[in-house]
Design an enzyme around this catalytic site. Structure first.
Site, mmCIF file in Angstrom:
data_model
loop_
_atom_site.group_PDB
_atom_site.id
_atom_site.type_symbol
_atom_site.label_atom_id
_atom_site.label_comp_id
_atom_site.label_asym_id
_atom_site.label_seq_id
_atom_site.Cartn_x
_atom_site.Cartn_y
_atom_site.Cartn_z
ATOM 1 N N GLU A 232 131.030 -20.995 25.582
ATOM 2 C CA GLU A 232 130.271 -19.910 26.217
ATOM 3 C C GLU A 232 129.459 -19.163 25.172
ATOM 4 O OE1 GLU A 232 131.323 -15.729 28.624
ATOM 5 O OE2 GLU A 232 132.900 -17.167 28.100
ATOM 6 N N ASP A 234 127.437 -15.787 25.071
ATOM 7 C CA ASP A 234 127.051 -14.555 25.755
ATOM 8 C C ASP A 234 125.831 -13.956 25.066
ATOM 9 O OD1 ASP A 234 129.124 -14.640 27.629
ATOM 10 O OD2 ASP A 234 130.526 -13.690 26.257
ATOM 11 N N GLU A 237 125.699 -9.054 27.311
ATOM 12 C CA GLU A 237 126.668 -8.370 28.177
ATOM 13 C C GLU A 237 126.426 -6.897 27.965
ATOM 14 O OE1 GLU A 237 130.547 -10.479 29.112
ATOM 15 O OE2 GLU A 237 130.412 -10.646 26.932
ATOM 16 N N HIS A 248 131.364 -17.732 21.882
ATOM 17 C CA HIS A 248 132.773 -18.114 22.033
ATOM 18 C C HIS A 248 132.833 -19.644 21.986
ATOM 19 C CE1 HIS A 248 134.171 -14.206 23.969
ATOM 20 N NE2 HIS A 248 132.894 -14.165 24.301
#
Length: 458
Positions: A232, A234, A237, A248
């Site tokens: 993942e 990101d 956010e 991640h």
């Protein structure tokens, strides 16, 4: 996402999830134009569309309208076991604007937090970008590329997350690998992330009914025996009070069903196959409390542009990912990322393995990001291909305090890394956020990809 997500929607007559295809509501994907740029800075607009995640859709018996899932309970007669449930239950099409508060206009996608539909109240949403064929996900490899978008999150208060990120889902939503999944990406199936969420109702083409337990604080959510894991990235956010960019990584490639220790649940957080903490760059957490927020250097009270550059070690699309660099553009001005202002750390302004290692050491955090390969693993995931996700959600597990407040709440807020934003630790309760800010909305627009330096004007 930092906590395991419990994303909720009261869609049509009940929240529902499934793998067959229903015929009671036509599925028409909202159109969204995006731009592809070349090294010279010339950008071409292409027509794409978005699809609602299957986790929000009405699930009913095949050929009928009996709910397979009501509240946070499966119908035992329709869903006595994972495979029978997949055969008995169908996902239906979505009324994107009327039920879910999802609208598009040209290159802009608007996601409304609470939508009062004709049959329900919907909370939050999650959509994926589809490719030109309108039935498979658009796949991104951003090595030695940059990804740019505009965001208006002026109407997102503490406790909410307007998120834009990439996950290593299957292009077809898993329908090729799992023949019992008849709906596929056209109906938003196949989600995964590094939190290995257990609240996904269908994983690997089977219903997640084993050991299903309804949530104690959310009448429409629950968790099953399996989680669904994958790498993942990101990109964004955020709410109006804070933001984070966080890679991640996992030890597995592609969407992977987990159980037991591999999921990294609870006390086994650092024993699973994915790095749940990630390596985050949150300007407030990294010591600059003047950089991002209403009236600050990046003023979240109005729209701005977010530029994320994925630098490789040899400046080619085949090299190892070595740096994730962030820039902003607002009111015609290019704004460099903030620099770390933490005692004992150098003044980093981008994500590198050195930054991640220094951060983990200084904050006293477990460094599973390094253990699982760091940025090179993130780059490998992009080479496989990643799917663009855009969502709005509140947090029944940790109240979003990990993004915009002091977290964990039992730690000394003055200790390095604990303070992550200005929101009070009493904020973010979903009951409060849903009742006090139902009109909260995030707007993502002007999405562009291309070689480094091609998607914005300096």
């Amino acid at each position: 996402m930092f906590p395991t997500l419990a994303l909720v929607s009261l869609s049509f007559l009940a929240i529902a999830y499934g793998q067959q295809v229903g015929t009671l509501t036509a599925e028409t994907h909202p159109k969204l134009s995006v731009s592809q740029c070349t090294a010279g800075g010339s950008c071409t607009t292409v027509q794409r569309s978005v699809v609602l995640d299957s986790n929000w859709r009405w699930l009913h018996d095949v050929g009928g309208s009996t709910n397979c899932y009501t509240g946070n309970t499966w119908d035992d007669s329709l869903c006595p076991d994972p495979t029978t449930c997949a055969a008995n239950c169908a996902l239906d099409g979505a009324d994107y604007s009327g039920t879910y508060g999802i609208t598009t206009s040209g290159n802009a996608l608007s996601l409304k937090f609470v939508t009062q539909g004709p049959y329900s109240t919907n909370i939050g949403s999650r959509v994926y970008l589809l490719s030109e064929d309108d039935s498979t996900y658009e796949m991104f490899n951003l090595k030695n590329q940059e990804f740019t978008f505009d965001v208006d999150m002026s109407a997102l208060p503490c406790g909410l997350n307007g998120a834009l990120y990439f996950v290593e889902m299957d292009k077809d939503g898993g329908s090729g690998r799992f023949p019992t999944n008849k709906a596929g990406s056209k109906y938003g199936t196949g989600y995964c992330d590094t939190q290995c969420p257990h609240d996904i109702k269908f994983i690997n083409g089977e219903a997640n009914v084993l050991d299903w337990a309804g949530s104690s604080n959310d009448p429409n959510a629950g968790t099953g025996h399996y989680g669904t894991c994958c790498n993942e990235m990101d990109i964004w956010e955020a709410n109006s009070m804070g933001a984070a960019v966080t890679p991640h990584v996992c030890t597995v490639q592609g969407q992977t069903r987990c159980e037991g220790t591999d999921c990294g649940d609870g006390d086994e957080r650092y024993d699973g196959i994915c790095d749940k903490d990630g390596c985050d760059f949150n300007s407030w957490r990294m010591g600059d409390q003047t950089f991002l927020g209403p009236g600050k250097t990046v003023d979240t009270s109005s729209k701005f542009t977010v530029v994320t550059q994925f630098i490789t070690a040899d400046n080619t699309t085949s090299g190892d990912l070595s740096e994730i660099r962030r820039l902003y553009v607002q009111n015609g001005k290019v704004i460099a990322n903030s620099k770390t202002q933490i005692a004992g750390m150098d003044a980093y302004d981008s994500i590198t393995d050195d930054f991640c290692n220094a951060q983990k050491t200084t904050f006293g955090d477990t460094n599973t990001f390094e253990q699982m390969g760091g940025l090179a693993t993130m780059g490998d995931a992009f080479e496989t291909g990643m799917v663009l996700v855009m969502s709005i959600w509140d947090d029944h597990e940790a109240k979003m305090l990990w993004l915009d407040s002091d977290y964990p709440t039992d730690a000394d807020a003055s200790a390095p890394g604990v303070s992550r934003g200005p929101c009070p630790t009493t904020s973010g309760d979903p009951t409060d956020v849903e009742s006090q800010s139902p009109g909260a909305t995030v707007i993502f627009s002007n999405i562009k990809t291309g070689p480094i330096g091609s998607t914005f004007t300096s």
